[in-house]
Design a protein around this motif. Structure first.
Motif, PDB file in Angstrom:
ATOM      1  N   GLY A   8       7.180  49.737  63.602  1.00  0.00           N
ATOM      2  CA  GLY A   8       6.196  48.739  63.182  1.00  0.00           C
ATOM      3  C   GLY A   8       4.959  48.788  64.049  1.00  0.00           C
ATOM      4  O   GLY A   8       4.300  49.821  64.148  1.00  0.00           O
ATOM      5  N   ASP A   9       4.676  47.688  64.719  1.00  0.00           N
ATOM      6  CA  ASP A   9       3.478  47.586  65.553  1.00  0.00           C
ATOM      7  C   ASP A   9       3.776  47.812  67.030  1.00  0.00           C
ATOM      8  O   ASP A   9       3.027  47.359  67.894  1.00  0.00           O
ATOM      9  N   ILE A  10       4.869  48.519  67.318  1.00  0.00           N
ATOM     10  CA  ILE A  10       5.272  48.782  68.700  1.00  0.00           C
ATOM     11  C   ILE A  10       5.445  50.281  68.910  1.00  0.00           C
ATOM     12  O   ILE A  10       6.001  50.976  68.055  1.00  0.00           O
ATOM     13  N   ILE A  11       4.937  50.759  70.054  1.00  0.00           N
ATOM     14  CA  ILE A  11       5.241  52.114  70.505  1.00  0.00           C
ATOM     15  C   ILE A  11       5.814  51.991  71.910  1.00  0.00           C
ATOM     16  O   ILE A  11       5.331  51.206  72.722  1.00  0.00           O
ATOM     17  N   ARG A  12       6.871  52.755  72.145  1.00  0.00           N
ATOM     18  CA  ARG A  12       7.500  52.812  73.466  1.00  0.00           C
ATOM     19  C   ARG A  12       7.463  54.257  73.921  1.00  0.00           C
ATOM     20  O   ARG A  12       7.773  55.153  73.146  1.00  0.00           O
ATOM     21  N   ILE A  13       7.071  54.432  75.194  1.00  0.00           N
ATOM     22  CA  ILE A  13       6.971  55.791  75.737  1.00  0.00           C
ATOM     23  C   ILE A  13       7.672  55.873  77.084  1.00  0.00           C
ATOM     24  O   ILE A  13       7.725  54.889  77.822  1.00  0.00           O
ATOM     25  N   PRO A  14       8.196  57.068  77.425  1.00  0.00           N
ATOM     26  CA  PRO A  14       8.649  57.281  78.801  1.00  0.00           C
ATOM     27  C   PRO A  14       7.431  57.223  79.725  1.00  0.00           C
ATOM     28  O   PRO A  14       6.310  57.495  79.294  1.00  0.00           O
ATOM     29  N   SER A  15       7.636  56.874  80.975  1.00  0.00           N
ATOM     30  CA  SER A  15       6.527  56.750  81.928  1.00  0.00           C
ATOM     31  C   SER A  15       6.026  58.107  82.394  1.00  0.00           C
ATOM     32  O   SER A  15       6.205  58.504  83.545  1.00  0.00           O
ATOM     33  N   GLU A  16       5.379  58.797  81.475  1.00  0.00           N
ATOM     34  CA  GLU A  16       4.749  60.080  81.770  1.00  0.00           C
ATOM     35  C   GLU A  16       3.357  60.060  81.144  1.00  0.00           C
ATOM     36  O   GLU A  16       3.207  59.732  79.966  1.00  0.00           O
ATOM     37  N   THR A  17       2.345  60.443  81.933  1.00  0.00           N
ATOM     38  CA  THR A  17       0.969  60.363  81.447  1.00  0.00           C
ATOM     39  C   THR A  17       0.717  61.247  80.226  1.00  0.00           C
ATOM     40  O   THR A  17      -0.199  60.977  79.458  1.00  0.00           O
ATOM     41  N   ARG A  18       1.521  62.258  80.017  1.00  0.00           N
ATOM     42  CA  ARG A  18       1.296  63.129  78.854  1.00  0.00           C
ATOM     43  C   ARG A  18       1.469  62.383  77.533  1.00  0.00           C
ATOM     44  O   ARG A  18       1.038  62.854  76.484  1.00  0.00           O
ATOM     45  N   ALA A  21      -1.724  60.070  75.066  1.00  0.00           N
ATOM     46  CA  ALA A  21      -2.373  60.494  73.815  1.00  0.00           C
ATOM     47  C   ALA A  21      -1.630  59.950  72.600  1.00  0.00           C
ATOM     48  O   ALA A  21      -2.256  59.604  71.587  1.00  0.00           O
ATOM     49  N   ASP A  22      -0.302  59.844  72.687  1.00  0.00           N
ATOM     50  CA  ASP A  22       0.477  59.273  71.582  1.00  0.00           C
ATOM     51  C   ASP A  22       0.143  57.792  71.394  1.00  0.00           C
ATOM     52  O   ASP A  22       0.031  57.306  70.270  1.00  0.00           O
ATOM     53  N   VAL A  23      -0.015  57.087  72.507  1.00  0.00           N
ATOM     54  CA  VAL A  23      -0.377  55.669  72.437  1.00  0.00           C
ATOM     55  C   VAL A  23      -1.772  55.532  71.843  1.00  0.00           C
ATOM     56  O   VAL A  23      -2.010  54.685  70.980  1.00  0.00           O
ATOM     57  N   ASP A  24      -2.691  56.371  72.275  1.00  0.00           N
ATOM     58  CA  ASP A  24      -4.057  56.333  71.772  1.00  0.00           C
ATOM     59  C   ASP A  24      -4.085  56.559  70.261  1.00  0.00           C
ATOM     60  O   ASP A  24      -4.750  55.823  69.525  1.00  0.00           O
ATOM     61  N   ILE A  51      -4.838  50.588  80.808  1.00  0.00           N
ATOM     62  CA  ILE A  51      -3.684  49.748  81.142  1.00  0.00           C
ATOM     63  C   ILE A  51      -2.386  50.548  81.091  1.00  0.00           C
ATOM     64  O   ILE A  51      -1.521  50.398  81.953  1.00  0.00           O
ATOM     65  N   VAL A  52      -2.232  51.403  80.082  1.00  0.00           N
ATOM     66  CA  VAL A  52      -1.015  52.217  79.985  1.00  0.00           C
ATOM     67  C   VAL A  52      -0.931  53.183  81.163  1.00  0.00           C
ATOM     68  O   VAL A  52       0.139  53.370  81.755  1.00  0.00           O
ATOM     69  N   LYS A  84       3.680  46.408  78.386  1.00  0.00           N
ATOM     70  CA  LYS A  84       4.732  45.958  79.297  1.00  0.00           C
ATOM     71  C   LYS A  84       5.364  47.151  80.005  1.00  0.00           C
ATOM     72  O   LYS A  84       5.697  48.145  79.376  1.00  0.00           O
ATOM     73  N   ASP A  85       5.481  47.028  81.330  1.00  0.00           N
ATOM     74  CA  ASP A  85       6.179  48.049  82.107  1.00  0.00           C
ATOM     75  C   ASP A  85       7.408  47.420  82.742  1.00  0.00           C
ATOM     76  O   ASP A  85       7.711  46.257  82.494  1.00  0.00           O
TER      77      ASP A  85
END
Length: 141
Positions: A8-18, A21-24, A51-52, A84-85
């Protein structure tokens, strides 16, 4: 988690800067789908990226076993993004002023200043489960 997950309106990512781009792409595509203008999309994309990045590096200490979650809410009046982290938090009042003479040449430390200049509000929520930063921008259609 070994790759980004959206629901839906949520994306969750592992804490890696790579994965920034997916969040963007997640943020920009949903804002385009909502018919928002490029200026608002750019302001949100820059702010969320800042922020991410901070959530990954400072909040979660770049620990790929920790998650950063981004929730986007778009209403006819405003856009709200919650990042959120799983970090211990920080004192926003103790962040050095990037405009102070002693800090002008620092290569880091301007992220929150940029976000505050682009958003209508920036709020911080701290809990035992992590830090959440909530940014919002009004939509002037």
């Amino acid at each position: 988690m070994d790759k980004p997950e959206t629901s839906g309106d949520i994306i969750r990512i592992p804490s890696e800067t790579r994965y920034i781009a997916d969040v963007d792409e997640f943020i920009e595509s949903r804002l385009r789908d909502a018919g928002l203008n490029n200026s608002i999309i750019a302001d949100l994309a820059i702010s969320v990226t800042e922020i991410v990045n901070n959530a990954i590096l400072h909040g979660n200490g770049a620990d790929a076993n920790k998650i950063v979650q981004v929730r986007l809410t778009v209403t006819p009046e405003r856009i709200e993004v919650r990042v959120k982290d799983q970090g211990r938090g920080f004192d926003p009042d103790k962040i050095p002023d990037p405009l102070a003479e002693a800090n002008l040449l620092n290569v880091v430390g301007r992220g929150l200043l940029i976000v505050r200049s682009l958003m209508d509000s920036v709020d911080f929520n701290f809990s035992d489960s992590g830090t959440e930063i909530v940014i919002a921008k009004s939509i002037n259609k």
